[in-house]
Design an enzyme around this catalytic site. Structure first.
Site, PDB file in Angstrom:
ATOM      1  N   ARG A  80      29.585  48.141  32.685  1.00  0.00           N
ATOM      2  CA  ARG A  80      29.277  49.240  32.841  1.00  0.00           C
ATOM      3  C   ARG A  80      29.424  49.770  31.403  1.00  0.00           C
ATOM      4  O   ARG A  80      29.816  48.997  30.414  1.00  0.00           O
ATOM      5  CB  ARG A  80      30.553  50.286  33.321  1.00  0.00           C
ATOM      6  CG  ARG A  80      30.831  49.924  34.913  1.00  0.00           C
ATOM      7  CD  ARG A  80      32.319  50.761  35.293  1.00  0.00           C
ATOM      8  NE  ARG A  80      32.436  50.336  36.727  1.00  0.00           N
ATOM      9  CZ  ARG A  80      33.738  49.981  37.196  1.00  0.00           C
ATOM     10  NH1 ARG A  80      34.688  50.107  36.605  1.00  0.00           N
ATOM     11  NH2 ARG A  80      33.967  49.867  38.311  1.00  0.00           N
TER      12      ARG A  80
ATOM     13  N   ARG B 170      34.823  59.408  37.286  1.00  0.00           N
ATOM     14  CA  ARG B 170      34.700  58.163  36.228  1.00  0.00           C
ATOM     15  C   ARG B 170      33.082  57.956  36.152  1.00  0.00           C
ATOM     16  O   ARG B 170      32.729  57.589  35.136  1.00  0.00           O
ATOM     17  CB  ARG B 170      35.065  57.222  36.971  1.00  0.00           C
ATOM     18  CG  ARG B 170      35.343  55.897  35.726  1.00  0.00           C
ATOM     19  CD  ARG B 170      36.206  54.780  36.453  1.00  0.00           C
ATOM     20  NE  ARG B 170      35.610  53.945  37.647  1.00  0.00           N
ATOM     21  CZ  ARG B 170      36.025  53.166  38.067  1.00  0.00           C
ATOM     22  NH1 ARG B 170      37.414  52.660  37.998  1.00  0.00           N
ATOM     23  NH2 ARG B 170      35.563  52.477  39.142  1.00  0.00           N
TER      24      ARG B 170
ATOM     25  N   ARG C  27      33.446  51.330  48.275  1.00  0.00           N
ATOM     26  CA  ARG C  27      34.912  51.245  47.239  1.00  0.00           C
ATOM     27  C   ARG C  27      36.046  52.364  48.148  1.00  0.00           C
ATOM     28  O   ARG C  27      36.974  51.899  48.277  1.00  0.00           O
ATOM     29  CB  ARG C  27      34.851  51.818  46.036  1.00  0.00           C
ATOM     30  CG  ARG C  27      34.411  50.484  45.038  1.00  0.00           C
ATOM     31  CD  ARG C  27      33.832  51.109  43.553  1.00  0.00           C
ATOM     32  NE  ARG C  27      32.999  49.981  42.843  1.00  0.00           N
ATOM     33  CZ  ARG C  27      33.740  49.065  42.114  1.00  0.00           C
ATOM     34  NH1 ARG C  27      34.760  49.516  41.647  1.00  0.00           N
ATOM     35  NH2 ARG C  27      32.895  48.290  41.620  1.00  0.00           N
TER      36      ARG C  27
ATOM     37  N   ASN D 156      50.162  57.511  41.645  1.00  0.00           N
ATOM     38  CA  ASN D 156      49.517  57.951  40.590  1.00  0.00           C
ATOM     39  C   ASN D 156      48.789  59.392  40.711  1.00  0.00           C
ATOM     40  O   ASN D 156      47.810  59.363  41.142  1.00  0.00           O
ATOM     41  CB  ASN D 156      48.473  57.086  40.125  1.00  0.00           C
ATOM     42  CG  ASN D 156      47.747  57.321  38.761  1.00  0.00           C
ATOM     43  OD1 ASN D 156      48.466  58.160  38.124  1.00  0.00           O
ATOM     44  ND2 ASN D 156      46.681  57.069  38.143  1.00  0.00           N
TER      45      ASN D 156
HETATM   46  P1  ADP Z   1      41.005  51.718  38.447  1.00  0.00           P
HETATM   47  O1  ADP Z   1      41.334  50.809  37.211  1.00  0.00           O
HETATM   48  O2  ADP Z   1      42.142  51.366  39.314  1.00  0.00           O
HETATM   49  O3  ADP Z   1      39.670  51.513  39.194  1.00  0.00           O
HETATM   50  P2  ADP Z   1      40.657  53.920  36.413  1.00  0.00           P
HETATM   51  O4  ADP Z   1      41.927  53.582  35.638  1.00  0.00           O
HETATM   52  O5  ADP Z   1      39.389  53.473  36.044  1.00  0.00           O
HETATM   53  O6  ADP Z   1      41.083  53.153  38.071  1.00  0.00           O
HETATM   54  O7  ADP Z   1      40.781  55.531  36.978  1.00  0.00           O
HETATM   55  C1  ADP Z   1      39.816  56.149  37.694  1.00  0.00           C
HETATM   56  C2  ADP Z   1      39.496  57.277  36.906  1.00  0.00           C
HETATM   57  O8  ADP Z   1      40.441  58.409  37.306  1.00  0.00           O
HETATM   58  C3  ADP Z   1      39.290  57.439  35.461  1.00  0.00           C
HETATM   59  O9  ADP Z   1      38.280  58.307  35.034  1.00  0.00           O
HETATM   60  C4  ADP Z   1      40.449  57.923  34.796  1.00  0.00           C
HETATM   61  O10 ADP Z   1      40.521  58.516  33.554  1.00  0.00           O
HETATM   62  C5  ADP Z   1      41.028  58.828  36.153  1.00  0.00           C
HETATM   63  N1  ADP Z   1      42.559  58.838  36.153  1.00  0.00           N
HETATM   64  C6  ADP Z   1      43.417  57.722  36.315  1.00  0.00           C
HETATM   65  N2  ADP Z   1      44.604  58.480  36.509  1.00  0.00           N
HETATM   66  C7  ADP Z   1      44.671  59.565  36.711  1.00  0.00           C
HETATM   67  C8  ADP Z   1      45.682  60.764  36.729  1.00  0.00           C
HETATM   68  N3  ADP Z   1      46.764  60.522  37.170  1.00  0.00           N
HETATM   69  N4  ADP Z   1      45.039  62.088  36.847  1.00  0.00           N
HETATM   70  C9  ADP Z   1      43.831  62.237  36.675  1.00  0.00           C
HETATM   71  N5  ADP Z   1      42.730  61.381  36.471  1.00  0.00           N
HETATM   72  C10 ADP Z   1      43.289  60.006  36.572  1.00  0.00           C
HETATM   73  P1  5GP Z   2      35.726  46.986  39.076  1.00  0.00           P
HETATM   74  O1  5GP Z   2      34.506  46.476  39.457  1.00  0.00           O
HETATM   75  O2  5GP Z   2      36.083  48.246  39.413  1.00  0.00           O
HETATM   76  O3  5GP Z   2      36.269  46.605  37.604  1.00  0.00           O
HETATM   77  O4  5GP Z   2      36.715  46.273  40.169  1.00  0.00           O
HETATM   78  C1  5GP Z   2      36.543  46.304  41.527  1.00  0.00           C
HETATM   79  C2  5GP Z   2      37.949  45.629  42.289  1.00  0.00           C
HETATM   80  O5  5GP Z   2      37.801  44.095  41.816  1.00  0.00           O
HETATM   81  C3  5GP Z   2      39.328  46.066  41.713  1.00  0.00           C
HETATM   82  O6  5GP Z   2      40.133  46.430  42.502  1.00  0.00           O
HETATM   83  C4  5GP Z   2      39.851  44.975  40.804  1.00  0.00           C
HETATM   84  O7  5GP Z   2      41.198  44.984  41.054  1.00  0.00           O
HETATM   85  C5  5GP Z   2      39.323  44.051  41.547  1.00  0.00           C
HETATM   86  N1  5GP Z   2      39.418  42.785  40.668  1.00  0.00           N
HETATM   87  C6  5GP Z   2      39.016  42.676  39.139  1.00  0.00           C
HETATM   88  N2  5GP Z   2      39.141  41.336  38.743  1.00  0.00           N
HETATM   89  C7  5GP Z   2      39.607  40.489  39.876  1.00  0.00           C
HETATM   90  C8  5GP Z   2      39.609  39.210  40.225  1.00  0.00           C
HETATM   91  O8  5GP Z   2      39.813  38.505  39.405  1.00  0.00           O
HETATM   92  N3  5GP Z   2      39.960  38.889  41.549  1.00  0.00           N
HETATM   93  C9  5GP Z   2      39.925  39.679  42.469  1.00  0.00           C
HETATM   94  N4  5GP Z   2      40.301  39.052  43.529  1.00  0.00           N
HETATM   95  N5  5GP Z   2      39.498  41.037  42.189  1.00  0.00           N
HETATM   96  C10 5GP Z   2      39.606  41.469  41.122  1.00  0.00           C
END
Ligand code: ADP
Ligand code: 5GP
Length: 228
Positions: free
Chosen positions: A76, A169, A180, A203
């Protein structure tokens, strides 16, 4: 006898006598870096795992390290190869599976993700606490290994908020958003099973969720600061 030949001769004769010392030294070197229990963090995509870990790593840069997974997903905007993920082609990923390089691997939303054994090992050798961010199948697979990790689930307040955050996001296409969200329910159901996770962090308010995460790792930070 030349000087260098004489030296080699002396070393050869000394080696057997040095052996007990050398093996003790190797043992103490191997145990002098304490190895802390790894922490697996999981939760639906968009639940806030990266956000929470980002805060934790910023506040405690010397305590934790993130196991950088391999993925066939495209980067990304803003993601860095080797920092967020090792971005690889499908062929490379398949070869790594073939070579037994992964501790676990899974398919998620049309892409492959995997934790290499090397990634965890290299963090453990630095004496930091290793965080792994994996989806539900990764959690199940890691439980079958000898990693002896702790498991933390990050739960969104509800599905509507999860969708809003994923949309907000701005990283997903309609297809990948749908995939997802579909897999989110499975992750939530699994988290409700008895003993699936050691800690569940809802969260909703970010500050509150972060405080909960800090409580979860408070003992680890204390042990590390005391050098235990
Ligand atoms: P994940 O890593 O689990 O996929 P992210 O950390 O990327 O999720 O969070 C997804 C989106 O939600 C991001 O844009 C982030 O800034 C936002 N976000 C995360 N926690 C909160 C919260 N408590 N309140 C509002 N927005 C949040
Ligand atoms: P994203 O594409 O949003 O970065 O990740 C998608 C999902 O893949 C998330 O739920 C994340 O926890 C999971 N993920 C990231 N790395 C790994 C990995 O090494 N192994 C597995 N099983 N899942 C992963």
């Amino acid at each position: 006898m030349s000087v260098s030949l004489f030296r080699s001769f002396k070393v050869c004769r000394l080696l057997p006598r040095l052996q007990p010392f050398l093996s003790w030294k190797l043992k103490t070197m191997a145990t002098s870096t304490p190895s802390y229990q790894p922490i697996v963090i999981s939760g639906p995509s968009g639940s806030g795992k990266s956000t929470l870990l980002g805060l934790l790593f910023k506040e405690f840069p010397d305590c934790f390290a993130f196991s950088v997974s391999h993925t066939t997903r495209k980067p990304r905007s803003g993601e860095e190869d080797g920092k967020d993920y090792h971005f690889v082609e499908k062929e490379v990923f398949a070869e790594m599976i073939e070579n037994g390089d992964f501790l676990e691997h899974a398919q998620f939303s049309a892409n492959c993700y995997g934790t290499s054994k090397q990634s965890v090992k290299s963090i453990q050798s630095t004496g930091r606490i290793c965080f792994l961010d994996v989806e539900i199948n990764g959690v199940k697979s890691i439980k079958k290994t000898d990693l002896a990790a702790r498991y933390v689930f990050v739960q969104p307040p509800n599905m509507e908020v999860l969708k809003e955050r994923l949309v907000g996001r701005g990283t997903e296409s309609d297809d990948s958003l749908k995939r997802r969200l579909d897999s989110a329910q499975e992750a939530l159901d699994y988290a409700n099973e008895d003993g699936a996770y050691d800690h569940i962090i809802v969260n909703d308010d970010l500050d509150e969720a972060y405080s909960r995460l800090k409580l979860v790792v408070a003992d680890d930070i204390k042990k590390m600061k005391e050098g235990k």
